[in-house]
Design an enzyme around this catalytic site. Structure first.
Site, PDB file in Angstrom:
ATOM      1  N   GLU A  92       0.841  -1.213   0.000  1.00 23.86           N
ATOM      2  CA  GLU A  92       0.000   0.000   0.000  1.00 23.86           C
ATOM      3  C   GLU A  92       0.872   1.257   0.000  1.00 23.86           C
ATOM      4  O   GLU A  92       0.635   2.189  -0.768  1.00 23.86           O
ATOM      5  CB  GLU A  92      -0.924  -0.026   1.212  1.00 23.86           C
ATOM      6  CG  GLU A  92      -1.692   1.261   1.453  1.00 23.86           C
ATOM      7  CD  GLU A  92      -1.591   1.740   2.886  1.00 23.86           C
ATOM      8  OE1 GLU A  92      -1.097   2.875   3.101  1.00 23.86           O
ATOM      9  OE2 GLU A  92      -1.992   1.000   3.803  1.00 23.86           O
ATOM     10  N   LEU A 340     -21.258   1.966  28.320  1.00 23.00           N
ATOM     11  CA  LEU A 340     -21.363   0.611  27.779  1.00 23.00           C
ATOM     12  C   LEU A 340     -21.568   0.693  26.281  1.00 23.00           C
ATOM     13  O   LEU A 340     -22.286   1.555  25.787  1.00 23.00           O
ATOM     14  CB  LEU A 340     -22.547  -0.112  28.438  1.00 23.00           C
ATOM     15  CG  LEU A 340     -22.868  -1.545  28.004  1.00 23.00           C
ATOM     16  CD1 LEU A 340     -23.483  -2.323  29.177  1.00 23.00           C
ATOM     17  CD2 LEU A 340     -23.824  -1.601  26.819  1.00 23.00           C
ATOM     18  N   VAL A 341     -20.906  -0.203  25.562  1.00 23.84           N
ATOM     19  CA  VAL A 341     -21.090  -0.324  24.108  1.00 23.84           C
ATOM     20  C   VAL A 341     -21.388  -1.781  23.813  1.00 23.84           C
ATOM     21  O   VAL A 341     -20.692  -2.683  24.300  1.00 23.84           O
ATOM     22  CB  VAL A 341     -19.818   0.116  23.341  1.00 23.84           C
ATOM     23  CG1 VAL A 341     -20.031  -0.056  21.843  1.00 23.84           C
ATOM     24  CG2 VAL A 341     -19.470   1.567  23.653  1.00 23.84           C
ATOM     25  N   GLY A 343     -22.540  -4.564  20.542  1.00 22.33           N
ATOM     26  CA  GLY A 343     -22.829  -4.721  19.118  1.00 22.33           C
ATOM     27  C   GLY A 343     -21.919  -5.706  18.441  1.00 22.33           C
ATOM     28  O   GLY A 343     -20.974  -6.233  19.043  1.00 22.33           O
ATOM     29  N   LYS A 877     -18.169  25.003  -0.294  1.00 22.48           N
ATOM     30  CA  LYS A 877     -19.346  25.202   0.551  1.00 22.48           C
ATOM     31  C   LYS A 877     -19.505  24.048   1.534  1.00 22.48           C
ATOM     32  O   LYS A 877     -19.243  22.894   1.179  1.00 22.48           O
ATOM     33  CB  LYS A 877     -20.600  25.308  -0.314  1.00 22.48           C
ATOM     34  CG  LYS A 877     -20.650  26.589  -1.142  1.00 22.48           C
ATOM     35  CD  LYS A 877     -21.919  26.643  -1.957  1.00 22.48           C
ATOM     36  CE  LYS A 877     -21.984  27.939  -2.764  1.00 22.48           C
ATOM     37  NZ  LYS A 877     -23.187  27.991  -3.618  1.00 22.48           N
ATOM     38  N   PRO A 878     -19.953  24.334   2.757  1.00 24.44           N
ATOM     39  CA  PRO A 878     -20.243  23.254   3.703  1.00 24.44           C
ATOM     40  C   PRO A 878     -21.311  22.326   3.125  1.00 24.44           C
ATOM     41  O   PRO A 878     -22.227  22.790   2.437  1.00 24.44           O
ATOM     42  CB  PRO A 878     -20.772  23.994   4.937  1.00 24.44           C
ATOM     43  CG  PRO A 878     -20.296  25.396   4.795  1.00 24.44           C
ATOM     44  CD  PRO A 878     -20.222  25.662   3.324  1.00 24.44           C
ATOM     45  N   LYS A 879     -21.181  21.035   3.403  1.00 20.09           N
ATOM     46  CA  LYS A 879     -22.107  20.063   2.823  1.00 20.09           C
ATOM     47  C   LYS A 879     -23.313  19.788   3.724  1.00 20.09           C
ATOM     48  O   LYS A 879     -24.258  19.146   3.314  1.00 20.09           O
ATOM     49  CB  LYS A 879     -21.370  18.731   2.555  1.00 20.09           C
ATOM     50  CG  LYS A 879     -20.176  18.853   1.627  1.00 20.09           C
ATOM     51  CD  LYS A 879     -20.569  19.372   0.263  1.00 20.09           C
ATOM     52  CE  LYS A 879     -19.392  19.486  -0.671  1.00 20.09           C
ATOM     53  NZ  LYS A 879     -18.473  20.580  -0.328  1.00 20.09           N
ATOM     54  N   LEU A 881     -25.809  21.282   7.252  1.00 15.41           N
ATOM     55  CA  LEU A 881     -26.233  22.433   8.039  1.00 15.41           C
ATOM     56  C   LEU A 881     -25.319  22.674   9.238  1.00 15.41           C
ATOM     57  O   LEU A 881     -24.923  23.810   9.525  1.00 15.41           O
ATOM     58  CB  LEU A 881     -27.677  22.214   8.514  1.00 15.41           C
ATOM     59  CG  LEU A 881     -28.253  23.283   9.435  1.00 15.41           C
ATOM     60  CD1 LEU A 881     -28.512  24.566   8.662  1.00 15.41           C
ATOM     61  CD2 LEU A 881     -29.537  22.790  10.094  1.00 15.41           C
ATOM     62  N   SER A 882     -24.941  21.610   9.934  1.00 12.11           N
ATOM     63  CA  SER A 882     -24.115  21.766  11.140  1.00 12.11           C
ATOM     64  C   SER A 882     -22.762  22.386  10.807  1.00 12.11           C
ATOM     65  O   SER A 882     -22.232  23.178  11.592  1.00 12.11           O
ATOM     66  CB  SER A 882     -23.920  20.413  11.840  1.00 12.11           C
ATOM     67  OG  SER A 882     -23.318  19.487  10.967  1.00 12.11           O
TER      68      SER A 882
END
Length: 966
Positions: A92, A340-341, A343, A877-879, A881-882
């Site tokens: 790589e 706690l996680v 999944g 431009k920002p993609k 709203l945040s």
């Protein structure tokens, strides 16, 4: 193989075939136009399979200000030859180092740098991914260079020898990282006959020392590896551009049909690396940082083909829930953990894991088996209840809502995120997989539950307290651990658990939006660049802007509670941090449902006070915001939780010692340059004596002497925004008083004298690597100075990387860019290396000396390319709203209010000449300048094998010689 698959395709200009038409049947095997996409997604998509069986996703976005591409090869380090660990990763690295058509080692990065782009790559267990972004009009040429990676890489001997240092340096960077150490420990304790057992990163020992001793030619093996596995039939490509789908199709077909189809089969590993005899195990791990956690893992099959029913999603939703009746609530009530996680995660094609991970309090360390028992009690409850269709349908509806109103992704994020999915899912589902659940299959949930048993468990306990137990050493990272059988009696006890009354399924989610309509965009702020001040009282100021750009039923709200108390002394600084931890902790159970319903929230702290941010669907934001402010204004400490959060805070301060050396140079630089900053030692000393009573008094004082400033942007009306703001101000105590103007001033920066050259040196005993940062101060921020400095950083970024990293191989981490703080700015170069910092300083200065020559010899065409690239980046431009709202908020918190900054700065940028750039360099950066202001920070490694230890042992001079690092 057909002749077409073997032959190199004649090249026409990028984006066209010889006749200027769509690529014909000679290159396209099939097209897929029925790709399921979000209703709000304005981009167009097409799937292709080329005649060489390369699968492609094309994305057309005429409005994009960046184009991007990603290629995924369906092999990773599990396919390394046994005698050459790290070869896939090394391969790589090497693809960046020149091809037959583009032999210059830095041609790819140089081209991208000149055209506003960037690139990277990663190697995982069963995938290797390459990606870049670039200005839209340069997508064709960039793809041409990129395609050659997979057609004719050079793997030159000189580059192979040098780039090995980068691979080794990358490994050295990871050796003190608990994340990397644990990942390898899991592999090293797996079945030694399974590919998962391998060491994936590689280092000098595995890729040079051992192969040399065995007579293995690593360069030949790299060529063989590429020749074997880099086959079009196991590759996927995603390309996003402003061109039409037809134009993108021609461009891609012309360039990538030349990738050879070698008819290889992507490997898979259906046998699990943890066969039955390696289950029912517990291992203890001694961490580098003061970490405490418990992981309960269950080996499971690969379930990605069940994506339309999502059994793993169903179980992770229940086991990972944080609301009333949840496993986490029960554990927190006992004082055993804070988070706690739960999944499933994929190991590689063919096998996976389902895990539950909790952090541990000091008390929790004493109750490991009790925590595991509670986990099995919760699993028993889920089994006893049986799969609940309403739970699955709620998740289905939330995911579908997320998909429908999905924010537009940055081009690079989109191509990287989907190139992997293209390997795994049918073309029509590549955008919607993991979002759209369409098949209720309770039997699959039951099947997965059958794996979550004591007989199938592996337990990992992490804590400093187990140092005496950890008598074994993992070979690649030197991690100390112990692996043992879980007692048969304990397994029997866990098997016999019953569900308890305390644990129950979560209630229906009350935060699911009931209104997803758009407000009429009639407000004057829709068209304005700047937000308007909607409310301005002695206690509060609110900025507001209604959205007419993103047009989603979402809003972004952020409020800062500014107080001079928050950073007035080390004690208050600590109290602010612990207050934030306690507030988050107390809100966790209530607010978790809001998170699931698409309302992201955070409470943070900084020098100026406390910040509250909510981002997502606008319908019920006010409910969450009111609850958060109720907690802040009416705060009362729970002494038990206070002690736990205080201890977490103190550990975080201490754990900074184990952060990467480059983090230490940033911290030391801040100590030198900020007019007020508390040291870790000062903070630690003050933190030890904190009490719950002090926190109560501090919180009560702060909300009574505060200024609240906020912004609300999105699908809102003035009336709604004003109602929210009034509600917040009305919650403040009646006896609260406003701040004076002098108390709202920002902190300043220390001014370096002209001609000054300062050095700050400190030691680190954790990492083998050392680090140097050199900062050249360029004065206070001003419009023209801003863009000249940015243009200088843009121009020197690639040469700096090419010289210090690629050619001199000083280290894996080489960074150059702008440092801005408290209204002041400068150029900064950071190198993390096994060499002594004083030597790195001399090499950085040698680069600075060479940089003047680079600037002087730069052609006008090159200069204009860099200027255009920077202008395009600034106008990007920002993609979402945040991002846009954060941009506006940044101007407000800096008290600058230049809401049209991008356009104004680009206007200034367009007037900058090459001579002005050179004069700026000569004044602020050049070694010969009498006005230059330099601050160097050295972090010297005193760990075993570190540069500081070598220097003491060998009694060498600080710079350890002046030659290149060969």
């Amino acid at each position: 193989m057909s002749a077409v698959q073997n032959a190199r395709i004649p090249r026409s200009p990028p984006g066209r075939d010889q006749a200027g038409r769509n690529a014909g049947p000679a290159t396209i095997a099939s097209r897929h136009d029925k790709i399921v996409k979000s209703q709000e997604d304005k981009r167009q998509y097409r799937g292709l399979e080329l005649t060489n069986r390369l699968r492609v996703l094309l994305v057309s976005d005429p409005t994009t200000d960046k184009s991007a591409a990603a290629m995924d090869v369906n092999v990773g380090y599990l396919s390394d030859p046994d005698e050459l660990p790290g070869l896939a990763h090394f391969c790589e690295h090497m693809l960046f180092m020149g091809t037959k058509k583009y032999p210059e080692e830095n041609e790819y990065n140089k081209f991208l740098s000149e055209h506003g782009g960037s690139s990277n790559a990663s190697t995982s267990s069963d995938h290797t991914t390459y990606y870049f972004d670039v200005l839209p009009h340069q997508l064709g040429p960039a793809l041409d260079i990129f395609a050659e990676f997979f057609i004719s890489p050079l793997f030159t001997e000189s580059a192979t020898e040098r780039e090995l240092s980068a691979v080794n340096s990358e490994h050295e960077k990871n050796t003190s990282s608990d994340t990397w150490r644990l990942d390898q420990l899991n592999k090293s304790t797996a079945n030694p006959k399974h590919a998962y057992h391998k060491f994936g990163t590689g280092n000098k020992e595995t890729l040079e020392t051992i192969p040399k001793a065995k007579g293995i030619d690593v360069r030949k093996e790299l060529l063989k590896f590429h020749q074997k596995w880099y086959s079009a039939n196991i590759m996927t490509l995603v390309v996003l551009g402003k061109e039409s789908l037809d134009e993108l199709e021609v461009m891609v077909a012309n360039l990538f049909t030349a990738v050879e189809d070698k008819s290889v089969i992507a490997p898979s590993w259906p046998d699990h690396p943890y066969p039955p005899e390696l289950r029912r195990k517990r291992f203890y791990y001694l961490p580098v940082k003061d970490l405490r956690s418990l992981t309960i893992d269950f080996p499971i099959p690969d379930t990605r083909n069940q994506y339309k029913s999502g059994p793993g999603h169903y179980l992770s939703h229940l086991l990972g829930h944080e609301g009333p009746g949840s496993l986490l609530s029960a554990l927190k009530a006992r004082g055993w953990c804070n988070s706690l996680v739960g999944g499933s995660r994929i190991g590689a094609r063919g096998f996976a894991f389902f895990g539950v991970q909790v952090d541990l309090t000091e008390q929790g360390i004493e109750h490991i088996d009790d925590i595991i028992q509670l986990v099995f009690e919760y699993i028993a409850m889920i089994k006893a209840m049986g799969p609940q269709r309403w739970v699955w349908e709620e998740q289905r509806d939330l995911l579908a809502m997320d998909f429908r109103f999905k924010d537009a992704q940055e081009p690079r994020s989109l191509v990287v995120g989907h190139v992997h999915l293209l390997q795994e899912f049918p073309m029509e589902d590549v955008l919607s997989a993991y979002y759209l659940l369409s098949e209720w299959k309770p039997e699959l949930i039951t099947e997965m539950l059958d794996f979550l048993t004591p007989d199938n468990v592996r337990v990992c306990v992490i804590a400093k307290g187990f140092a005496d137990k950890c008598t074994l050493t993992e070979p690649w990272y030197g991690s100390k651990y112990l692996l043992e059988e879980i007692d048969a009696a304990k397994l029997k006890e866990w098997k016999s658990v019953k569900s308890s009354q305390e644990l129950h399924l979560p209630p229906p989610n009350e935060f699911i939006p009931s209104k997803l309509d758009m407000e009429a965009t009639t407000d004057v702020t829709c068209e304005a660049i700047a937000p308007t001040i909607l409310k301005d009282t002695p206690m509060m100021r609110l900025w507001f802007k209604q959205d007419k750009e993103f047009l989603l039923p979402k809003a972004f709200l952020t409020f800062e509670l500014v107080s001079p108390l928050s950073y007035s002394d080390p004690l208050n600084c600590n109290l602010t941090s612990v207050w934030v931890l306690v507030l988050r902790d107390s809100l966790q159970q209530f607010a978790y449902a809001a998170e699931l319903a698409g309302l992201r929230w955070s409470i943070g702290n900084a020098k100026y006070g406390l910040s509250v941010t909510i981002d997502g669907f606008d319908d019920k934001q006010h409910v969450l915001l009111e609850k958060i402010f109720d907690h802040i204004v009416n705060f009362k400490t729970d002494p038990k939780r206070f002690e736990i959060m205080k201890e977490n805070h103190i550990r975080a301060i201490k754990n900074f010692e184990a952060e990467q050396p480059y983090q230490h140079v940033l911290y030391q630089q801040a100590l030198c340059l900020s007019d007020l900053v508390w040291t870790r030692c000062q903070l630690l000393e003050a933190a030890e004596s904190m009490t719950p009573q002090q926190l109560d008094e501090y919180a009560a004082s702060m909300v009574r002497k505060v200024h609240v400033e906020g912004i609300m942007v999105g699908n809102l009306t003035r009336e709604r925004a004003l109602k929210v703001a009034d509600g917040i101000e009305n919650k403040l105590p009646k006896d609260a008083t406003p701040l004076l103007a002098q108390q709202l001033l920002l902190y300043r920066e220390v001014e370096l004298e002209k001609g000054a050259s300062y050095l700050r040196e400190t030691n680190n005993k954790v990492h083998k690597s050392s680090c140097t940062s050199v900062y050249y101060a360029c004065g206070v921020r001003a419009l023209k100075q801003n863009v000249i400095l940015e243009l200088l950083a843009q121009t020197l970024h690639e040469p700096c990387f090419n010289i210090l990293r690629t050619k001199e191989q000083l280290g894996y981490i080489v960074f150059s860019g702008i440092r801005r703080s408290n209204g002041v700015q400068g150029l900064r170069v950071i190198v993390q290396s096994d060499r002594h910092p004083s030597y790195l300083d001399t090499r950085i200065e040698a680069f600075i000396e060479a940089a003047q020559d680079i600037l002087e010899k730069m052609s006008e065409e090159e200069f204009l390319k860099h200027r255009a690239a920077l202008a395009a980046q600034k106008l990007e431009k920002p993609k979402r709203l945040s991002s846009k709202a954060s941009q506006l908020w940044g101007e407000i918190t800096a008290q600058v209010y230049n809401f049209d900054r991008q356009r104004v700065e680009v206007e200034h940028l367009s007037t900058i000449t090459k001579d002005e750039l050179l004069q700026f360099f000569k004044k602020h950066i050049s070694i010969d300048s009498p006005a230059r202001m330099k601050l160097a920070v050295y972090v010297v490694s005193l760990a075993e094998g570190g540069a500081g230890v070598e220097q003491e042992t060998d009694n060498k001079t600080a710079d350890k010689g002046t030659g290149n690092n060969e």
